[in-house]
Design a protein around this motif. Structure first.
Motif, PDB file in Angstrom:
ATOM      1  N   GLY A  16       5.385 -16.871   6.226  1.00  0.00           N
ATOM      2  CA  GLY A  16       4.927 -17.543   5.023  1.00  0.00           C
ATOM      3  C   GLY A  16       4.857 -16.610   3.837  1.00  0.00           C
ATOM      4  O   GLY A  16       5.244 -15.434   3.905  1.00  0.00           O
ATOM      5  N   SER A  17       4.342 -17.155   2.726  1.00  0.00           N
ATOM      6  CA  SER A  17       4.264 -16.411   1.467  1.00  0.00           C
ATOM      7  C   SER A  17       2.876 -16.517   0.854  1.00  0.00           C
ATOM      8  O   SER A  17       2.162 -17.512   1.071  1.00  0.00           O
ATOM      9  CB  SER A  17       5.281 -16.968   0.465  1.00  0.00           C
ATOM     10  N   LEU A  18       2.547 -15.506   0.087  1.00  0.00           N
ATOM     11  CA  LEU A  18       1.335 -15.516  -0.732  1.00  0.00           C
ATOM     12  C   LEU A  18       1.642 -14.794  -2.032  1.00  0.00           C
ATOM     13  O   LEU A  18       2.472 -13.869  -2.041  1.00  0.00           O
ATOM     14  CB  LEU A  18       0.173 -14.794  -0.046  1.00  0.00           C
ATOM     15  N   ARG A  19       0.982 -15.197  -3.094  1.00  0.00           N
ATOM     16  CA  ARG A  19       1.065 -14.457  -4.341  1.00  0.00           C
ATOM     17  C   ARG A  19      -0.322 -13.989  -4.725  1.00  0.00           C
ATOM     18  O   ARG A  19      -1.222 -14.801  -4.951  1.00  0.00           O
ATOM     19  CB  ARG A  19       1.660 -15.289  -5.474  1.00  0.00           C
ATOM     20  N   LEU A  20      -0.483 -12.683  -4.765  1.00  0.00           N
ATOM     21  CA  LEU A  20      -1.742 -12.098  -5.197  1.00  0.00           C
ATOM     22  C   LEU A  20      -1.706 -11.874  -6.699  1.00  0.00           C
ATOM     23  O   LEU A  20      -0.673 -11.485  -7.251  1.00  0.00           O
ATOM     24  CB  LEU A  20      -1.993 -10.773  -4.484  1.00  0.00           C
ATOM     25  N   TYR A  57      10.698  -1.045 -14.223  1.00  0.00           N
ATOM     26  CA  TYR A  57      10.925  -0.316 -12.977  1.00  0.00           C
ATOM     27  C   TYR A  57       9.861  -0.681 -11.952  1.00  0.00           C
ATOM     28  O   TYR A  57       8.690  -0.804 -12.258  1.00  0.00           O
ATOM     29  CB  TYR A  57      10.892   1.191 -13.229  1.00  0.00           C
ATOM     30  N   THR A  58      10.318  -0.836 -10.718  1.00  0.00           N
ATOM     31  CA  THR A  58       9.412  -1.073  -9.601  1.00  0.00           C
ATOM     32  C   THR A  58       9.778  -0.141  -8.453  1.00  0.00           C
ATOM     33  O   THR A  58      10.898   0.360  -8.366  1.00  0.00           O
ATOM     34  CB  THR A  58       9.465  -2.527  -9.099  1.00  0.00           C
ATOM     35  N   TYR A  59       8.811   0.056  -7.590  1.00  0.00           N
ATOM     36  CA  TYR A  59       9.012   0.914  -6.421  1.00  0.00           C
ATOM     37  C   TYR A  59       8.244   0.302  -5.273  1.00  0.00           C
ATOM     38  O   TYR A  59       7.122  -0.180  -5.451  1.00  0.00           O
ATOM     39  CB  TYR A  59       8.494   2.323  -6.715  1.00  0.00           C
ATOM     40  N   TYR A  60       8.852   0.315  -4.074  1.00  0.00           N
ATOM     41  CA  TYR A  60       8.213  -0.266  -2.890  1.00  0.00           C
ATOM     42  C   TYR A  60       8.380   0.670  -1.700  1.00  0.00           C
ATOM     43  O   TYR A  60       9.384   1.362  -1.574  1.00  0.00           O
ATOM     44  CB  TYR A  60       8.850  -1.616  -2.544  1.00  0.00           C
ATOM     45  N   ILE A  61       7.415   0.619  -0.828  1.00  0.00           N
ATOM     46  CA  ILE A  61       7.608   1.336   0.420  1.00  0.00           C
ATOM     47  C   ILE A  61       8.627   0.576   1.255  1.00  0.00           C
ATOM     48  O   ILE A  61       8.853  -0.629   1.071  1.00  0.00           O
ATOM     49  CB  ILE A  61       6.276   1.513   1.189  1.00  0.00           C
ATOM     50  N   GLU A  62       9.220   1.293   2.193  1.00  0.00           N
ATOM     51  CA  GLU A  62      10.339   0.733   2.947  1.00  0.00           C
ATOM     52  C   GLU A  62       9.966  -0.531   3.701  1.00  0.00           C
ATOM     53  O   GLU A  62      10.759  -1.483   3.761  1.00  0.00           O
ATOM     54  CB  GLU A  62      10.851   1.796   3.911  1.00  0.00           C
ATOM     55  N   SER A  63       8.759  -0.584   4.233  1.00  0.00           N
ATOM     56  CA  SER A  63       8.385  -1.701   5.111  1.00  0.00           C
ATOM     57  C   SER A  63       8.226  -3.025   4.364  1.00  0.00           C
ATOM     58  O   SER A  63       8.199  -4.084   4.991  1.00  0.00           O
ATOM     59  CB  SER A  63       7.087  -1.378   5.851  1.00  0.00           C
ATOM     60  N   VAL A  64       8.136  -2.984   3.032  1.00  0.00           N
ATOM     61  CA  VAL A  64       7.981  -4.234   2.289  1.00  0.00           C
ATOM     62  C   VAL A  64       9.164  -4.510   1.377  1.00  0.00           C
ATOM     63  O   VAL A  64       9.231  -5.572   0.738  1.00  0.00           O
ATOM     64  CB  VAL A  64       6.672  -4.247   1.461  1.00  0.00           C
ATOM     65  N   THR A  78      -2.476  -9.694 -16.569  1.00  0.00           N
ATOM     66  CA  THR A  78      -2.457 -10.041 -15.151  1.00  0.00           C
ATOM     67  C   THR A  78      -1.221  -9.463 -14.494  1.00  0.00           C
ATOM     68  O   THR A  78      -0.136  -9.443 -15.087  1.00  0.00           O
ATOM     69  CB  THR A  78      -2.502 -11.566 -14.963  1.00  0.00           C
ATOM     70  N   PHE A  79      -1.411  -9.005 -13.271  1.00  0.00           N
ATOM     71  CA  PHE A  79      -0.343  -8.391 -12.499  1.00  0.00           C
ATOM     72  C   PHE A  79      -0.252  -9.125 -11.166  1.00  0.00           C
ATOM     73  O   PHE A  79      -1.252  -9.649 -10.673  1.00  0.00           O
ATOM     74  CB  PHE A  79      -0.652  -6.907 -12.295  1.00  0.00           C
ATOM     75  N   TYR A  80       0.946  -9.135 -10.595  1.00  0.00           N
ATOM     76  CA  TYR A  80       1.169  -9.968  -9.422  1.00  0.00           C
ATOM     77  C   TYR A  80       1.837  -9.187  -8.295  1.00  0.00           C
ATOM     78  O   TYR A  80       2.607  -8.254  -8.538  1.00  0.00           O
ATOM     79  CB  TYR A  80       2.066 -11.154  -9.778  1.00  0.00           C
ATOM     80  N   LEU A  81       1.534  -9.639  -7.090  1.00  0.00           N
ATOM     81  CA  LEU A  81       2.238  -9.169  -5.904  1.00  0.00           C
ATOM     82  C   LEU A  81       2.679 -10.403  -5.136  1.00  0.00           C
ATOM     83  O   LEU A  81       1.856 -11.079  -4.516  1.00  0.00           O
ATOM     84  CB  LEU A  81       1.336  -8.284  -5.033  1.00  0.00           C
ATOM     85  N   GLN A  82       3.969 -10.701  -5.217  1.00  0.00           N
ATOM     86  CA  GLN A  82       4.548 -11.818  -4.470  1.00  0.00           C
ATOM     87  C   GLN A  82       4.958 -11.310  -3.104  1.00  0.00           C
ATOM     88  O   GLN A  82       5.731 -10.351  -3.011  1.00  0.00           O
ATOM     89  CB  GLN A  82       5.754 -12.387  -5.213  1.00  0.00           C
ATOM     90  N   MET A  83       4.437 -11.931  -2.075  1.00  0.00           N
ATOM     91  CA  MET A  83       4.709 -11.487  -0.707  1.00  0.00           C
ATOM     92  C   MET A  83       5.379 -12.610   0.064  1.00  0.00           C
ATOM     93  O   MET A  83       4.793 -13.683   0.232  1.00  0.00           O
ATOM     94  CB  MET A  83       3.405 -11.074  -0.018  1.00  0.00           C
TER      95      MET A  83
END
Length: 126
Positions: A16-20, A57-64, A78-83
């Motif tokens: 599933g998905s969530l947006r923080l 620019y964005t940066y992510y760890i490998e697992s995500v 406001t800032f977001y994290l779409q998962m």
């Protein structure tokens, strides 16, 4: 008083998905990078990813990588994290934080961050 408040966490099934959301008050962060971190029970806090102050620019760890997306809407402070494609191992308390440091420091982890939110729980059921 400067505050960062995360919201949007909850319980979701694997896949599933969530947006923080991380909403700031007390000041604007248009010249700050924003990072997302998480801490699972019994584990150390882990850097998840970041977005620079321009939003370019964005940066992510490998697992995500490929599953999570960080964005920002400065007009809403406001800032977001779409998962997406969530996995049980993504279960953790998620935190947002802001940084004025250079991009290398921002990507290096928690030391470069000044303001922190209180966290929101994300639980992914298998």
């Amino acid at each position: 008083q400067v505050q960062l408040v995360e919201s949007g966490g909850g319980l979701v099934q694997a896949g599933g998905s969530l947006r923080l959301s991380c909403t700031a008050s007390g000041r604007t962060f248009t010249t700050h990078a924003v990072g997302w971190f998480r801490q699972a029970p019994g584990k150390e806090r882990e850097f998840v990813g970041a977005i620079d102050w321009t939003g370019s620019y964005t940066y992510y760890i490998e697992s995500v990588k490929g599953r999570f997306t960080i964005s920002r809407v400065d007009s809403k402070n406001t800032f977001y994290l779409q998962m997406n494609s969530l996995k049980p191992e993504d279960t953790a308390v998620y935190y947002c934080a802001t940084s004025r440091r250079d991009w290398d420091t921002v990507r290096a982890g928690a030391r470069g961050y000044d303001y922190w939110g209180q966290g929101t729980q994300v639980t992914v059921a298998s």
